[in-house]
Design an enzyme around this catalytic site. Structure first.
Site, PDB file in Angstrom:
ATOM      1  N   ASP A 154      20.911  17.832  64.730  1.00 51.15           N
ATOM      2  CA  ASP A 154      21.035  17.149  66.018  1.00 51.15           C
ATOM      3  C   ASP A 154      20.005  17.759  66.957  1.00 51.15           C
ATOM      4  O   ASP A 154      20.010  18.975  67.201  1.00 51.15           O
ATOM      5  CB  ASP A 154      22.432  17.336  66.605  1.00 51.15           C
ATOM      6  CG  ASP A 154      23.487  16.561  65.843  1.00 51.15           C
ATOM      7  OD1 ASP A 154      23.131  15.563  65.189  1.00 51.15           O
ATOM      8  OD2 ASP A 154      24.663  16.943  65.895  1.00 51.15           O
ATOM      9  N   ASP A 198      30.314   6.866  64.527  1.00 48.95           N
ATOM     10  CA  ASP A 198      31.072   7.949  65.147  1.00 48.95           C
ATOM     11  C   ASP A 198      32.469   7.407  65.420  1.00 48.95           C
ATOM     12  O   ASP A 198      32.627   6.387  66.097  1.00 48.95           O
ATOM     13  CB  ASP A 198      30.412   8.397  66.457  1.00 48.95           C
ATOM     14  CG  ASP A 198      29.039   9.006  66.223  1.00 48.95           C
ATOM     15  OD1 ASP A 198      28.871   9.683  65.191  1.00 48.95           O
ATOM     16  OD2 ASP A 198      28.136   8.806  67.056  1.00 48.95           O
TER      17      ASP A 198
END
Length: 259
Positions: A11, A130
């Protein structure tokens, strides 16, 4: 039988590698290109790079960064965050990404999945979701809701319905990231992962929650995931990728391993 894959997730925010818990409490954990090369040299199967603020802040992915990573690692590189057009997907492929991850923009514009699949192939078009547990309702009968923009925006969209639609539209792989489990180190959401594995005919990557090698074996064996994605376990130096793959081999799982 295909080999199970070990994938590391990077990330990236403003050019730095970061990691949080439940999509919050973000902390800097290093230089992403150096980490990517380290994991590659240690036997990693695949690398996923997410620009975690691209969709929410509406800025483009840094192609120069993708090019730099692609020049230094020689395993599949998957890139996501802010991909909103076929042009974006094509640019990333030309920069060295083998796969393109669609998340927020796919929810906002579902035909984008089909457009990308036609342009770069279904095998290179990944639907990344997600997911957060919620109260079951007529709109969300599974009790799993899709959340977008880096976990900041609920959608009232049922996760199981969405992945089925995404595959029908052309997605050739699914990344299932549990927000509830993310960064906690208590294990993947096995129920969520297995439910999706049983619902779609494409490879499923489990993401969110890995804290020890046993968690990887669980999600690959019990939930039937095709790949396990790790972040904190390797970013903080708790485990090496080679250690994890040797453990999986010892558990009877078929993995690519170099002695």
């Amino acid at each position: 039988m295909l080999s199970k894959r070990l994938i590391a997730c990077l990330d990236v925010r403003r050019g730095r590698l970061v990691k949080g818990v439940n999509f919050a409490n973000i902390q800097d954990v290093g230089e992403p290109v150096e980490k990517a090369e380290l994991y590659y040299q240690d036997g990693l199967d695949e690398l996923v790079f997410y620009d975690i603020t691209a969709s929410g802040d509406k800025h483009p992915i840094l192609l120069q960064f993708v090019e730099e990573v692609a020049e230094r690692i020689f395993i599949p590189l998957s890139v996501g965050g802010g991909v909103s057009s076929v042009s974006d997907a094509t640019d990333l492929r030309l920069a060295g990404a083998e796969k393109i991850n669609l998340n927020t923009q796919a929810v906002l514009n579902p035909p984008l999945i089909t457009q990308c699949a036609k342009a770069i192939g279904s095998q290179s078009t990944v639907l990344s979701i997600d997911v957060r547990r919620t109260v079951r309702s007529p709109e969300i009968p599974s009790g799993y809701e899709i959340v977008i923009e880096g976990g900041r925006r609920p959608t009232n969209l049922d996760a199981l319905m969405w992945v089925e639609q995404g595959v029908q539209l052309g997605a050739g792989e699914i990344v299932v990231n549990s927000i509830d489990a993310d960064g906690a180190g208590n294990g993947y959401d096995l129920e969520l992962t297995k439910t999706i594995v049983d619902r779609v005919p494409v490879p499923v990557i489990a993401s969110g929650g890995a804290g020890k090698p046993e968690h990887l074996a669980e999600v690959l064996k019990v939930a039937g995931a095709d790949a396990a994605l790790v972040a904190s376990m390797v970013h903080f130096g708790t485990y090496r990728t080679s250690e994890l793959k040797h453990y999986l081999h010892q558990q009877g799982l078929k993995v690519r391993i170099s002695w």
